[in-house]
Design an enzyme around this catalytic site. Structure first.
Site, PDB file in Angstrom:
ATOM      1  N   ALA A  21       0.842  -1.204   0.000  1.00 32.25           N
ATOM      2  CA  ALA A  21       0.000   0.000   0.000  1.00 32.25           C
ATOM      3  C   ALA A  21       0.873   1.248   0.000  1.00 32.25           C
ATOM      4  O   ALA A  21       0.655   2.182  -0.787  1.00 32.25           O
ATOM      5  CB  ALA A  21      -0.924  -0.002   1.215  1.00 32.25           C
ATOM      6  N   SER A  47       4.241  -7.157   5.927  1.00 31.80           N
ATOM      7  CA  SER A  47       3.583  -8.427   5.595  1.00 31.80           C
ATOM      8  C   SER A  47       3.666  -8.712   4.106  1.00 31.80           C
ATOM      9  O   SER A  47       3.769  -9.863   3.679  1.00 31.80           O
ATOM     10  CB  SER A  47       2.111  -8.403   6.020  1.00 31.80           C
ATOM     11  OG  SER A  47       2.020  -8.482   7.411  1.00 31.80           O
ATOM     12  N   ALA A  51       3.922 -12.438   1.465  1.00 28.37           N
ATOM     13  CA  ALA A  51       2.714 -12.986   0.828  1.00 28.37           C
ATOM     14  C   ALA A  51       3.095 -14.085  -0.154  1.00 28.37           C
ATOM     15  O   ALA A  51       4.091 -13.981  -0.873  1.00 28.37           O
ATOM     16  CB  ALA A  51       1.945 -11.880   0.120  1.00 28.37           C
ATOM     17  N   GLU A 118      -7.910 -20.684  -4.375  1.00 31.48           N
ATOM     18  CA  GLU A 118      -7.820 -20.717  -2.911  1.00 31.48           C
ATOM     19  C   GLU A 118      -9.212 -20.851  -2.320  1.00 31.48           C
ATOM     20  O   GLU A 118     -10.208 -20.782  -3.037  1.00 31.48           O
ATOM     21  CB  GLU A 118      -7.103 -19.458  -2.409  1.00 31.48           C
ATOM     22  CG  GLU A 118      -5.621 -19.464  -2.806  1.00 31.48           C
ATOM     23  CD  GLU A 118      -4.866 -18.237  -2.337  1.00 31.48           C
ATOM     24  OE1 GLU A 118      -5.175 -17.684  -1.280  1.00 31.48           O
ATOM     25  OE2 GLU A 118      -3.938 -17.836  -3.061  1.00 31.48           O
ATOM     26  N   HIS A 234      -5.258 -17.755  10.042  1.00 27.19           N
ATOM     27  CA  HIS A 234      -4.978 -18.620   8.894  1.00 27.19           C
ATOM     28  C   HIS A 234      -4.812 -20.035   9.410  1.00 27.19           C
ATOM     29  O   HIS A 234      -4.096 -20.272  10.384  1.00 27.19           O
ATOM     30  CB  HIS A 234      -3.710 -18.153   8.178  1.00 27.19           C
ATOM     31  CG  HIS A 234      -3.564 -18.716   6.798  1.00 27.19           C
ATOM     32  ND1 HIS A 234      -3.397 -20.066   6.560  1.00 27.19           N
ATOM     33  CD2 HIS A 234      -3.570 -18.123   5.580  1.00 27.19           C
ATOM     34  CE1 HIS A 234      -3.305 -20.263   5.241  1.00 27.19           C
ATOM     35  NE2 HIS A 234      -3.414 -19.108   4.635  1.00 27.19           N
ATOM     36  N   ARG A 280     -11.810 -20.001   5.875  1.00 23.00           N
ATOM     37  CA  ARG A 280     -10.704 -20.140   6.836  1.00 23.00           C
ATOM     38  C   ARG A 280     -11.164 -20.326   8.272  1.00 23.00           C
ATOM     39  O   ARG A 280     -10.542 -21.082   9.031  1.00 23.00           O
ATOM     40  CB  ARG A 280      -9.810 -18.894   6.768  1.00 23.00           C
ATOM     41  CG  ARG A 280      -8.975 -18.904   5.537  1.00 23.00           C
ATOM     42  CD  ARG A 280      -8.026 -17.743   5.462  1.00 23.00           C
ATOM     43  NE  ARG A 280      -7.312 -17.878   4.204  1.00 23.00           N
ATOM     44  CZ  ARG A 280      -6.513 -16.979   3.673  1.00 23.00           C
ATOM     45  NH1 ARG A 280      -6.298 -15.846   4.300  1.00 23.00           N
ATOM     46  NH2 ARG A 280      -5.910 -17.197   2.531  1.00 23.00           N
ATOM     47  N   ARG A 376     -12.242 -12.228   5.391  1.00 22.81           N
ATOM     48  CA  ARG A 376     -11.689 -11.870   4.078  1.00 22.81           C
ATOM     49  C   ARG A 376     -11.550 -13.082   3.172  1.00 22.81           C
ATOM     50  O   ARG A 376     -11.114 -14.151   3.596  1.00 22.81           O
ATOM     51  CB  ARG A 376     -10.316 -11.232   4.265  1.00 22.81           C
ATOM     52  CG  ARG A 376      -9.592 -10.960   2.970  1.00 22.81           C
ATOM     53  CD  ARG A 376      -8.292 -10.260   3.237  1.00 22.81           C
ATOM     54  NE  ARG A 376      -7.355 -11.086   3.962  1.00 22.81           N
ATOM     55  CZ  ARG A 376      -6.420 -11.860   3.403  1.00 22.81           C
ATOM     56  NH1 ARG A 376      -6.328 -11.947   2.088  1.00 22.81           N
ATOM     57  NH2 ARG A 376      -5.595 -12.555   4.150  1.00 22.81           N
TER      58      ARG A 376
HETATM   59  P1  FAD Z   1       2.505  -4.180   5.212  1.00 23.59           P
HETATM   60  O1  FAD Z   1       2.987  -4.863   4.007  1.00 23.59           O
HETATM   61  O2  FAD Z   1       2.437  -4.964   6.473  1.00 23.59           O
HETATM   62  O3  FAD Z   1       3.430  -2.906   5.452  1.00 23.59           O
HETATM   63  C1  FAD Z   1       3.286  -2.094   6.605  1.00 23.59           C
HETATM   64  C2  FAD Z   1       4.463  -1.141   6.653  1.00 23.59           C
HETATM   65  O4  FAD Z   1       4.277  -0.153   7.658  1.00 23.59           O
HETATM   66  C3  FAD Z   1       5.788  -1.808   6.972  1.00 23.59           C
HETATM   67  O5  FAD Z   1       6.749  -1.271   6.087  1.00 23.59           O
HETATM   68  C4  FAD Z   1       6.071  -1.385   8.405  1.00 23.59           C
HETATM   69  O6  FAD Z   1       7.425  -1.386   8.730  1.00 23.59           O
HETATM   70  C5  FAD Z   1       5.482   0.012   8.399  1.00 23.59           C
HETATM   71  N1  FAD Z   1       5.103   0.590   9.691  1.00 23.59           N
HETATM   72  C6  FAD Z   1       4.270   0.058  10.618  1.00 23.59           C
HETATM   73  N2  FAD Z   1       4.143   0.911  11.656  1.00 23.59           N
HETATM   74  C7  FAD Z   1       4.890   2.000  11.384  1.00 23.59           C
HETATM   75  C8  FAD Z   1       5.174   3.218  12.070  1.00 23.59           C
HETATM   76  N3  FAD Z   1       4.661   3.494  13.281  1.00 23.59           N
HETATM   77  N4  FAD Z   1       6.013   4.104  11.486  1.00 23.59           N
HETATM   78  C9  FAD Z   1       6.585   3.854  10.277  1.00 23.59           C
HETATM   79  N5  FAD Z   1       6.359   2.712   9.592  1.00 23.59           N
HETATM   80  C10 FAD Z   1       5.510   1.811  10.133  1.00 23.59           C
HETATM   81  N6  FAD Z   1      -2.772 -11.305   1.054  1.00 23.59           N
HETATM   82  C11 FAD Z   1      -3.115 -11.609  -0.209  1.00 23.59           C
HETATM   83  O7  FAD Z   1      -3.958 -10.923  -0.807  1.00 23.59           O
HETATM   84  N7  FAD Z   1      -2.520 -12.662  -0.844  1.00 23.59           N
HETATM   85  C12 FAD Z   1      -1.582 -13.430  -0.252  1.00 23.59           C
HETATM   86  O8  FAD Z   1      -1.047 -14.348  -0.866  1.00 23.59           O
HETATM   87  C13 FAD Z   1      -1.220 -13.149   1.082  1.00 23.59           C
HETATM   88  N8  FAD Z   1      -0.317 -13.914   1.722  1.00 23.59           N
HETATM   89  C14 FAD Z   1       0.112 -13.526   2.955  1.00 23.59           C
HETATM   90  C15 FAD Z   1       1.116 -14.249   3.576  1.00 23.59           C
HETATM   91  C16 FAD Z   1       1.619 -13.843   4.794  1.00 23.59           C
HETATM   92  C17 FAD Z   1       2.724 -14.623   5.450  1.00 23.59           C
HETATM   93  C18 FAD Z   1       1.081 -12.684   5.427  1.00 23.59           C
HETATM   94  C19 FAD Z   1       1.616 -12.219   6.747  1.00 23.59           C
HETATM   95  C20 FAD Z   1       0.041 -11.989   4.830  1.00 23.59           C
HETATM   96  C21 FAD Z   1      -0.450 -12.398   3.601  1.00 23.59           C
HETATM   97  N9  FAD Z   1      -1.476 -11.691   2.972  1.00 23.59           N
HETATM   98  C22 FAD Z   1      -1.833 -12.032   1.701  1.00 23.59           C
HETATM   99  C23 FAD Z   1      -1.984 -10.453   3.540  1.00 23.59           C
HETATM  100  C24 FAD Z   1      -1.258  -9.286   2.850  1.00 23.59           C
HETATM  101  O9  FAD Z   1       0.070  -9.658   2.591  1.00 23.59           O
HETATM  102  C25 FAD Z   1      -1.277  -8.034   3.683  1.00 23.59           C
HETATM  103  O10 FAD Z   1      -2.563  -7.741   4.114  1.00 23.59           O
HETATM  104  C26 FAD Z   1      -0.754  -6.851   2.857  1.00 23.59           C
HETATM  105  O11 FAD Z   1       0.496  -7.174   2.304  1.00 23.59           O
HETATM  106  C27 FAD Z   1      -0.648  -5.623   3.729  1.00 23.59           C
HETATM  107  O12 FAD Z   1       0.032  -4.637   3.011  1.00 23.59           O
HETATM  108  P2  FAD Z   1       0.223  -3.222   3.676  1.00 23.59           P
HETATM  109  O13 FAD Z   1       1.011  -2.410   2.723  1.00 23.59           O
HETATM  110  O14 FAD Z   1      -1.068  -2.699   4.142  1.00 23.59           O
HETATM  111  O15 FAD Z   1       1.073  -3.529   5.015  1.00 23.59           O
HETATM  112  C1  SIN Z   2      -2.090 -17.863   1.481  1.00 23.79           C
HETATM  113  O1  SIN Z   2      -1.253 -17.909   0.578  1.00 23.79           O
HETATM  114  O2  SIN Z   2      -2.586 -18.844   2.017  1.00 23.79           O
HETATM  115  C2  SIN Z   2      -2.481 -16.529   2.018  1.00 23.79           C
HETATM  116  C3  SIN Z   2      -3.388 -15.869   1.097  1.00 23.79           C
HETATM  117  C4  SIN Z   2      -4.099 -14.730   1.768  1.00 23.79           C
HETATM  118  O3  SIN Z   2      -3.976 -14.512   2.973  1.00 23.79           O
HETATM  119  O4  SIN Z   2      -4.846 -14.043   1.060  1.00 23.79           O
END
Ligand code: FAD
Ligand code: SIN
Length: 514
Positions: A21, A47, A51, A118, A234, A280, A376
């Site tokens: 994001a 996170s 992924a 999935e 999960h 899930r 979700r």
């Molecule tokens: P993040 O990628 O978590 O990034 C958050 C950022 O904010 C990080 O850089 C962190 O350091 C920073 N931050 C936090 N607090 C602060 C602060 N106070 N000050 C400054 N920086 C800060 N979703 C799918 O759709 N498909 C998938 O296959 C999938 N697989 C997944 C597998 C795993 C292991 C995990 C954990 C999640 C998965 N998800 C998946 C969920 C998805 O990855 C996340 O919901 C998504 O990537 C979140 O993106 P984001 O940019 O919102 O947050």
């Molecule tokens: C997974 O690969 O099982 C995670 C996918 C997701 O959280 O959307």
């Protein structure tokens, strides 16, 4: 070359967080003027990087946005905001093209793209990259663009407060973790993209940065938060003493992997007609029941008979992780158990990513857009990050300003003053009292423990700030879960095991008292 701030020291936009994001928002916003991207660890951490399964988009043969929408709504257990979900699924093809233009290369099969399947998706519509290293592939491509482009990047910089003047956002107060210096960065537009809060639980798939900071920061700034009781667990996190958090992707079950009890029974058909591809929450609770019955801390995921797919080729990251622990996916079962994975709730936002505070935007996992309802659909969250990051930047570009309308039913809430003595105390508390199965008694006990936390010395370190934010997050989650006297989606109450549409077909919204 990165642009310095404008002559008056202000940025056109500040983005907090460098997951999908934040990276995407910063890239898009850099066309408008100087942009600052701050992140509390390295640029690649979050996170997103972990992924595996992929990103959902109804662009394959025989698929349609209407079917994607219907699956999203069905998964959300009666609480999906249909208008927002329609924006999500209909924007998907354009955002996939944007990602490709930024250099993301999705896996192909034959002439076209490869689509994985999935849980709770009726079609194979999950695009993936480098097999099961989708998040890493996306992060590297976007981070490369950010590093080459015009965004000012500040790593190891912790956002500690949203700055306000007359109720409007004016910037961010931050801590430079390398020097300990406190800093002020000014901008009329701040995009919070700080991700989820899985690290608030003892067992999680999330990296340690996921401590719910942005939810507590936005709440302190007066923004409304909602849906915090809906935390998705999960089913298949790797479970072995001493192993780091690691996901065993649901896409393996999409390819035919089967959950087995420690006694060897493929138990899921006894619990749901979709068996291993049931929603899930259903799979996670079935696993808990099986683990309880056999007094075991795991069940097995049997990947030895996938339908025509070699697990080592399709899932190279998971295969490598397991191999390092002496497990060969072609031959051996994998020990798995449920773990905290994704928060459906967070900072309440409208379709432009606006929060209820003027100038403060939120997108990605931190945002409660309503697209996930109470549960979700897999692979919709990577999609959500880019769809709403794009819209937040479009809104900033429009210069319209304003804020999301406040919710008339929003409840005033004053968090307790204290903080837990250490991070592990919160993790244990939430895992025990607000985990996969909850009860009024347990949730009340959790709240009593939070209220008893004293004002321990927190200092100005990252750890000190995180402990305070975790406390606010834990109290909000426990409160929302205690009030919701029913079971729905990811929220399961043993004392109210049924869904109660008469009383609870609604979302819970909170704002800071005073
Ligand atoms: P993040 O990628 O978590 O990034 C958050 C950022 O904010 C990080 O850089 C962190 O350091 C920073 N931050 C936090 N607090 C602060 C602060 N106070 N000050 C400054 N920086 C800060 N979703 C799918 O759709 N498909 C998938 O296959 C999938 N697989 C997944 C597998 C795993 C292991 C995990 C954990 C999640 C998965 N998800 C998946 C969920 C998805 O990855 C996340 O919901 C998504 O990537 C979140 O993106 P984001 O940019 O919102 O947050
Ligand atoms: C997974 O690969 O099982 C995670 C996918 C997701 O959280 O959307």
């Amino acid at each position: 070359m990165s642009d310095p701030p404008e002559a008056d020291g202000r940025y056109r936009a500040i983005v907090v967080g460098s997951g999908m994001a934040g990276l995407f928002a910063a890239l898009e916003a850099s066309a408008l003027g100087p942009v600052l991207l701050m992140t509390k660890a390295e640029l690649h951490e979050g996170s997103t990087r972990h992924a595996q399964g992929g990103i959902a988009a109804a662009i394959g043969p025989d698929d349609s946005t209407e079917q994607h929408l219907a699956d999203t709504i069905a998964a959300g257990a009666g609480l999906v905001d249909e208008e927002m979900a329609r924006i999500l699924v209909e924007s998907a093809p354009r955002r996939i093209r944007d990602l490709e233009q930024y250099g993301v290369s999705f896996d192909s099969a034959g002439e076209g793209r490869a689509f994985g399947r999935e849980g709770a998706h009726r079609n194979a519509r999950v695009l993936h990259a480098r097999g099961d290293r989708t998040g890493a592939a996306i992060t590297s491509a976007l981070a490369r663009q950010v590093e080459r482009g015009r965004v000012v990047v500040r790593e190891h910089t912790l956002a500690t407060d949203v700055l306000l003047e007359d109720g409007e956002t004016t910037g961010v107060h931050a801590l430079d973790q390398a020097t300990g210096a406190e800093q002020v960065f000014e901008s009329p537009a701040v995009i919070l993209a700080t991700g989820g809060a899985g690290a608030a639980f003892s067992h999680t798939t999330n990296p340690p940065v996921a401590t719910g900071d942005g939810i507590a920061l936005a709440f302190a700034a007066g923004a409304e938060v909602c849906d915090l009781e809906f935390y998705q667990f999960h089913p298949t996190a790797f479970r072995q003493e001493g192993a780091p958090p690691f996901l065993i992707s649901e896409a393996l079950r999409g390819e035919g992997a089967v959950l087995r009890s420690v006694g060897g029974e493929a138990f899921m058909p006894r619990y749901h007609e979709l068996a291993d591809l049931a929603p899930r929450d259903v799979v996670a609770r079935a696993m808990v029941a099986e683990m309880r019955a056999s007094a075991s801390d795991h069940v097995w995921l049997d990947c030895t008979a996938l339908g025509g797919v070699d697990p080592h080729e399709r899932f190279p990251g998971i295969a490598a992780f397991c191999r390092e622990r002496g497990i060969d996916l072609r031959r051996d079962p994998v020990p798995v158990a449920p773990a905290a994975h994704y928060i459906m709730g967070g900072v309440r936002t409208d379709s432009w990513g606006r929060t209820t505070v003027p100038g403060l935007y939120a997108c990605g996992e931190i945002a409660a857009t309503g697209v996930h309802g109470a549960n979700r659909l897999a692979s919709n969250s990577l999609l959500e990050t880019v769809v709403f990051a794009k819209r937040a930047v479009e809104h900033i570009a429009s210069g319209e300003g304003g804020a999301m309308a406040r919710c008339p039913e929003s409840a005033a809430f004053a968090p307790a003053e204290g903080a837990p003595p250490d991070h592990a105390t919160v993790q244990r508390l939430l895992w025990e009292h607000a985990g996969i199965e909850r009860s009024g008694e347990g949730l009340r006990a959790g709240l009593e423990a939070v209220a008893a936390w004293g004002d321990v010395e927190r200092g100005d370190s990252r750890e000190g700030h995180e402990r305070r934010w975790l406390s606010v997050f834990a109290e909000l989650l426990l409160t929302a879960a205690l009030r919701r006297e029913e079971s729905r989606g990811a929220h399961y109450r043993t004392d109210y095991p049924e869904r109660d549409d008469e009383r609870w077909a609604r979302r819970q919204v909170f704002h800071r008292d005073g």
